[in-house]
Scaffold this active site. Structure first.
Site, short mmCIF file in Angstrom:
data_model
loop_
_atom_site.label_atom_id
_atom_site.label_comp_id
_atom_site.label_asym_id
_atom_site.label_seq_id
_atom_site.Cartn_x
_atom_site.Cartn_y
_atom_site.Cartn_z
NE ARG A 11 -3.98 -1.96 0.14
CZ ARG A 11 -4.91 -2.12 -0.75
NH1 ARG A 11 -4.96 -1.36 -1.81
NH2 ARG A 11 -5.83 -3.05 -0.60
CB SER A 12 4.37 1.89 -0.75
OG SER A 12 4.56 1.20 -1.97
N GLY A 13 1.85 2.82 -2.77
CA GLY A 13 1.57 3.61 -3.97
C GLY A 13 2.43 3.20 -5.15
CE LYS A 14 4.52 -2.98 -4.13
NZ LYS A 14 3.54 -2.75 -3.07
CB SER A 15 0.26 -0.63 -8.20
OG SER A 15 0.73 -1.87 -7.75
CB ALA A 35 -2.78 -10.91 -8.19
CG HIS A 49 -4.28 -3.12 -8.33
ND1 HIS A 49 -2.97 -2.88 -8.65
CD2 HIS A 49 -4.35 -3.12 -6.98
CE1 HIS A 49 -2.27 -2.74 -7.53
NE2 HIS A 49 -3.08 -2.90 -6.51
NE ARG A 53 -5.43 -3.09 -15.35
CZ ARG A 53 -5.48 -3.94 -14.33
NH1 ARG A 53 -4.92 -3.65 -13.18
NH2 ARG A 53 -6.10 -5.09 -14.47
#
Length: 169
Positions: A11-15, A35, A49, A53
């Site tokens: 949940r760091s914002g990497k995606s 996943a 996610h 998109r």
């Protein structure tokens, strides 16, 4: 091989950061999803996610054969989300991780299109209590180091803020 590796915690914002990096290139974009939805909580994460998109993204579900999916993405900019779940799938299926990593590196070397890989940095927390979790943490660290050494750019994301560790932003 020229690719970007985006690391960060859960949940760091990497995606979201990685999606923004790919969106700098003309669409359509390939989203290589590793996943597997084993439970309701994971289905909810996947849905979150997917909701971000639009039709410019073409999703390839690839829990195991990431090299084949990279080849299938062809000339489209590709986002792999995420290597850590791919590693989980390999470990749980008792696959040969060094051989799979070799195949991944060969597939990355063969790509001419922009590619962004997302991976969790799992080694920043406490030492796991069981052998499987420690083996996973160690394998993830080795995978991240191996790919970071070959990446043109490495970003680390914390609290939604990217930090460039290697290369140009």
């Amino acid at each position: 091989m020229s690719f970007t590796l985006v690391l960060g915690g859960a949940r760091s914002g990497k995606s979201r950061h990685a999606e923004g990096l790919i969106a700098r290139h003309p669409a359509p974009w390939a989203y290589l999803a590793t996943a597997e939805a084993w439970d309701a909580e994971m289905r909810a994460r996947i849905a979150e996610h997917q909701a971000r998109r639009d039709s410019r993204w073409q999703t390839l579900n690839t829990p195991l054969d990431l090299p084949a999916a990279l080849a299938e993405a062809g000339p489209r900019p590709a986002l792999v989300d995420c290597l850590t779940l791919w590693l989980t799938n390999l470990m749980l299926g008792e696959h040969d991780i060094p051989a799979a990593t070799d195949a991944l590196e060969a597939a990355l070397a063969a790509r001419a299109a922009p590619t962004v890989l997302v991976a969790s940095e799992v080694g920043l927390g406490i030492v796991p209590e069981n052998a499987l979790a420690r083996r996973f943490r160690d394998a993830a660290g080795v995978l991240n180091q191996r790919l970071a050494a070959r990446a043109a750019r490495v970003h680390f994301v914390a609290a939604g803020l990217p930090l460039v560790l290697k290369g140009e932003p």
